[in-house]
Structures are given as structure tokens and as C-alpha cells.
Design a protein around this motif. Sequence first.
Motif, PDB file in Angstrom:
ATOM      1  N   ARG A  20     -33.925 -12.186 -15.671  1.00  0.00           N
ATOM      2  CA  ARG A  20     -35.171 -12.283 -16.437  1.00  0.00           C
ATOM      3  C   ARG A  20     -35.326 -13.731 -16.911  1.00  0.00           C
ATOM      4  NH1 ARG A  20     -33.214  -7.477 -17.005  1.00  0.00           N
ATOM      5  NH2 ARG A  20     -34.481  -5.606 -16.910  1.00  0.00           N
ATOM      6  N   VAL A  21     -36.500 -14.289 -16.626  1.00  0.00           N
ATOM      7  CA  VAL A  21     -36.735 -15.697 -16.939  1.00  0.00           C
ATOM      8  C   VAL A  21     -38.050 -15.860 -17.694  1.00  0.00           C
ATOM      9  CG1 VAL A  21     -35.444 -16.583 -14.955  1.00  0.00           C
ATOM     10  CG2 VAL A  21     -37.876 -16.103 -14.703  1.00  0.00           C
ATOM     11  N   HIS A  22     -38.174 -17.001 -18.332  1.00  0.00           N
ATOM     12  CA  HIS A  22     -39.434 -17.423 -18.955  1.00  0.00           C
ATOM     13  C   HIS A  22     -39.730 -18.807 -18.379  1.00  0.00           C
ATOM     14  CE1 HIS A  22     -42.604 -17.670 -21.944  1.00  0.00           C
ATOM     15  NE2 HIS A  22     -42.255 -18.942 -22.091  1.00  0.00           N
ATOM     16  N   LEU A  23     -40.512 -18.819 -17.299  1.00  0.00           N
ATOM     17  CA  LEU A  23     -40.811 -20.085 -16.624  1.00  0.00           C
ATOM     18  C   LEU A  23     -41.900 -20.839 -17.377  1.00  0.00           C
ATOM     19  CD1 LEU A  23     -40.710 -18.935 -12.895  1.00  0.00           C
ATOM     20  CD2 LEU A  23     -38.899 -19.972 -14.259  1.00  0.00           C
ATOM     21  N   PRO A  24     -41.886 -22.166 -17.308  1.00  0.00           N
ATOM     22  CA  PRO A  24     -42.901 -22.965 -18.003  1.00  0.00           C
ATOM     23  C   PRO A  24     -44.306 -22.638 -17.507  1.00  0.00           C
ATOM     24  CG  PRO A  24     -41.155 -24.365 -17.122  1.00  0.00           C
ATOM     25  CD  PRO A  24     -40.918 -22.995 -16.590  1.00  0.00           C
ATOM     26  N   ASP A  25     -45.274 -22.728 -18.429  1.00  0.00           N
ATOM     27  CA  ASP A  25     -46.669 -22.489 -18.067  1.00  0.00           C
ATOM     28  C   ASP A  25     -47.072 -23.405 -16.919  1.00  0.00           C
ATOM     29  OD1 ASP A  25     -46.859 -20.651 -20.097  1.00  0.00           O
ATOM     30  OD2 ASP A  25     -47.795 -22.038 -21.526  1.00  0.00           O
ATOM     31  N   GLY A  26     -47.720 -22.828 -15.911  1.00  0.00           N
ATOM     32  CA  GLY A  26     -48.250 -23.620 -14.818  1.00  0.00           C
ATOM     33  C   GLY A  26     -47.301 -23.836 -13.657  1.00  0.00           C
ATOM     34  N   LEU A  27     -46.000 -23.550 -13.809  1.00  0.00           N
ATOM     35  CA  LEU A  27     -45.057 -23.812 -12.729  1.00  0.00           C
ATOM     36  C   LEU A  27     -45.395 -22.990 -11.483  1.00  0.00           C
ATOM     37  CD1 LEU A  27     -42.426 -25.216 -11.752  1.00  0.00           C
ATOM     38  CD2 LEU A  27     -41.209 -23.170 -12.500  1.00  0.00           C
ATOM     39  N   ILE A  28     -45.603 -21.715 -11.640  1.00  0.00           N
ATOM     40  CA  ILE A  28     -45.916 -20.865 -10.485  1.00  0.00           C
ATOM     41  C   ILE A  28     -47.283 -21.224  -9.920  1.00  0.00           C
ATOM     42  CG2 ILE A  28     -46.409 -18.478  -9.789  1.00  0.00           C
ATOM     43  CD1 ILE A  28     -44.122 -17.632 -11.635  1.00  0.00           C
ATOM     44  N   ASP A  29     -48.222 -21.549 -10.782  1.00  0.00           N
ATOM     45  CA  ASP A  29     -49.567 -21.929 -10.306  1.00  0.00           C
ATOM     46  C   ASP A  29     -49.526 -23.162  -9.402  1.00  0.00           C
ATOM     47  OD1 ASP A  29     -50.561 -19.827 -11.831  1.00  0.00           O
ATOM     48  OD2 ASP A  29     -50.893 -21.120 -13.590  1.00  0.00           O
TER      49      ASP A  29
END
Length: 175
Positions: A161-170
Motif C-alpha cells: 500500500r502506497v501514497h504516491l505524490p500527486d500527479g505522478l501517475i498522471d
Amino acid sequence: MKIEEAFYIGYITKTKGLKGEVQLFFEYDEPELLELDVVFADFNGKMVPYFVSTYKLHTNNTGNFYFDDVDHIDKAQPLLRKKIYLPLTKMPDRSNDEFHYEDLKGYLVSDEIHGELGEILEVNEYPQQFVATVSYREKEIMFPLNDDMIVEIDEEEGVLRVHLPDGLIDLYLEN
């Protein structure tokens, strides 16, 4: 021996002196646990054995090595920048409580915002960090494995379970 039957331990950085001594930089975490009687150098996919006559390990993840039949700097030159491997049979046993980022390969990744991302296909070690690669919506997404992003590692379920930075996947989905 094939490369699939071996594990990577480091690479030759330089020669030392005129008698064929070389310096090996270890990318393996604990080189002192390795059995270094014979190592294999990767010459364009061909694993060439080198029998170790003597070696000395240093605290900075390096070691100085003399190999049988490499008794002159000219014989050591072809080894420069070659990746060095050991057979899988010589991989040190780890205790059950030891966990490494490489163990996450095959885990399912779940992001707090985007939900299920997919299975970790690859875990690569770079100088500053480990990076996981996941296939998400037919795109390869890479993200660092560090304490800031990892929320939980569920070993029983095989879920990260992760909390990736906003916008990274985008960033990955835009192209």
C-alpha cells in the motif's frame, strides 16, 4: 553457466599496479558473506569464470582481487567495467525476518488515491534508492520505494500500500 543461473554482485572498476590486480565494487549488500573462490565476468552474455587466488575486502564496498592466470595489467584490462556474478548456489541464506525491497517483486500495489495499480514487475536499485515498476493501464509506471511513499507492506496478502505524490501517475498516463 548462463546468466539466469547467477546473481549480480558488482563490477570491476579499475586495475591496480602491473601484476593484474583489479578492484571490484560490490553492489551486493554484504560482500563479506559471499564465497569468492570463483567469480564469473559477463562478456556480452557469456559468463567467463575467474578463479580467485587472493582478495582483500575494504569497508567502502570494494575489494582488491588477484585471479589465477591474470598476472599482468594487460590481462586485467579486458575485465574493466565488466559485471561480476556468482552462481545462485552460492547465494547466502537470509534469515526469515530479513526483508529486502527486491522481495516486493510480484506484490500487488494499491495506491490510496488511484486504488489498485497492478503487480510489481521489477525492482531496480539505483544509487540513491530502489524503484518499482508496475504496469498500469498498459503503461509502465515507476516510483521510488521509500518510507515517505510506503504506507504498509502486507506480506501475508502480498500487497504493497502506497501514497504516491500527486500527479505522478498522471505524468505516465498523459503520453
